[in-house]
Enzyme design. Sequence first.
Site, short mmCIF file in Angstrom:
data_model
loop_
_atom_site.label_atom_id
_atom_site.label_comp_id
_atom_site.label_asym_id
_atom_site.label_seq_id
_atom_site.Cartn_x
_atom_site.Cartn_y
_atom_site.Cartn_z
CD GLU A 131 -8.23 -1.64 7.98
OE1 GLU A 131 -8.05 -2.14 9.11
OE2 GLU A 131 -8.94 -2.17 7.12
CB CYS B 101 -9.48 -4.86 11.62
SG CYS B 101 -10.05 -3.90 10.21
#
Length: 490
Positions: free
Chosen positions: A263, A297
């Site tokens: 990720e 993010c």
Amino acid sequence: MTGRAAGGQQRLYVGGSWVEPEEGRYEVIDPATEDVVGLAPEASRRQVHEAAAAAREAFGAWSRTAPAERAAILDRAAGLMARDLVPYAELARAESGATTATARGMQVGVAVSRFRRYAKGALEPVEQAIPPQVTEAGPFGAAAVLGALAVRQPVGVVACVTSYNNPWANPAGKIAPALAMGNTVVVKPAPQDPLSVYRMAEALEAAGVPPGVVNVVSGSRPEAGEAAVDSPDVDMVSFTGSTAVGRRIAEVCGRGMKRQLMELGGKGAAVVFDDADLDSAVRGIGTTFSFYSGQICTAPTRVLAQRGVYGELVSRLAAYASRLPVGDPRERGTVVGPVISAAHRDRVESYVELGRKEGARVVTGGGRPGLGRGFYVAPTLLADCTPDMRVVREEIFGPVVSVLPFDDEEQAVTLADDTDYGLIDYVWSGDVARAFRVARRLRAGGVGVNTAGRNMEAPFGGFKKSGVGRDVGSYALHAYSEVQAIVWAG
């Protein structure tokens, strides 16, 4: 033996024992005050490999443990974390700079929820029947009806390399589903805030996790993380962090054919059409300023506004950002706390200055709030941006939003996809059919339609350089498993 030595100095957790680090300790700094929170252990390369070997030794017995027993341990761990939520959250606040409300609700609170979710997940079926197949006689035997099962098996030893922006929820999102599936883990926390992960290990130990099933090794230098990734005892690496580091980890995993769950970075596009509810759009985009000070993010940092609402949206975003209370995260009214370190503050500020040089207009923010101590960056809005600007193309990971205009739906999709990233994008429009049509065209792992919220059972992960694989909900159980086919003649 306790997790902390005399004077409260943290030990490593290896093979069910709390051990002294061979490379000494380093200071963990409070981003809000610049004071020392505590001393974290500096693991040697040998100790990291020792932790992986302990996980390998524990894997056989743990993988054969009854799912109900694994579920009970995870549930007990969740209960212990919930019991000590307030002191755990205070430590997380001090390490990460999150506000008290965020540390309680979104850090420790989410970790508790994830352990409870995967306590249930340990009981989910791992077998799926495949329709029987009739085969004619041939070189493989007589004619027969062949049955089949697809069975999910644990991968083995998982190295969990976690991010600094959430020292509770991020490790929990890796450890809990990995254990639920019967894997063992070596956890390498982010160097900035590792102490919280050791508290998680204490809760797991108290909940009855067998020795070697969970190991935690920290370090301020790259060597500890590199050792966790390259250990021959590690079968899979689960990493959350930057794309640059993820690329290096993937190279090592490729050489060893290790499984990966990555990720990575994001540069989320928020597409705002001229029929959008601007109040909703501003609240959603504003999470870039208010949630972890933009150190996330999934943040909608790249705003694409249709020309009919461009000016009004810029004005509303500027007003929203300028009203947000910035300051001590311990204070009840604070919304925007510090970024993680002085080095990261300087990095974010350098991007704002770069934006100025590239021709962006700084509408609000752009400097330090003048609080004296702490690593603060004022919420910053950059308008009149163009697609080629680095502030539009690169992940800043701070409370900075860039806005650029578009004319029509086709251009909006083109601009949104003009990026190396593809984690989560957003679409705001009063025309729901159009919003879903655009969402289906975007090259992103997730799309929020008229919301910045997330469904915590929906798959999470990125397209392009934003990652490899999917987790969250039952998808995480699949991520930490291999699929085995069992075929028989009926």
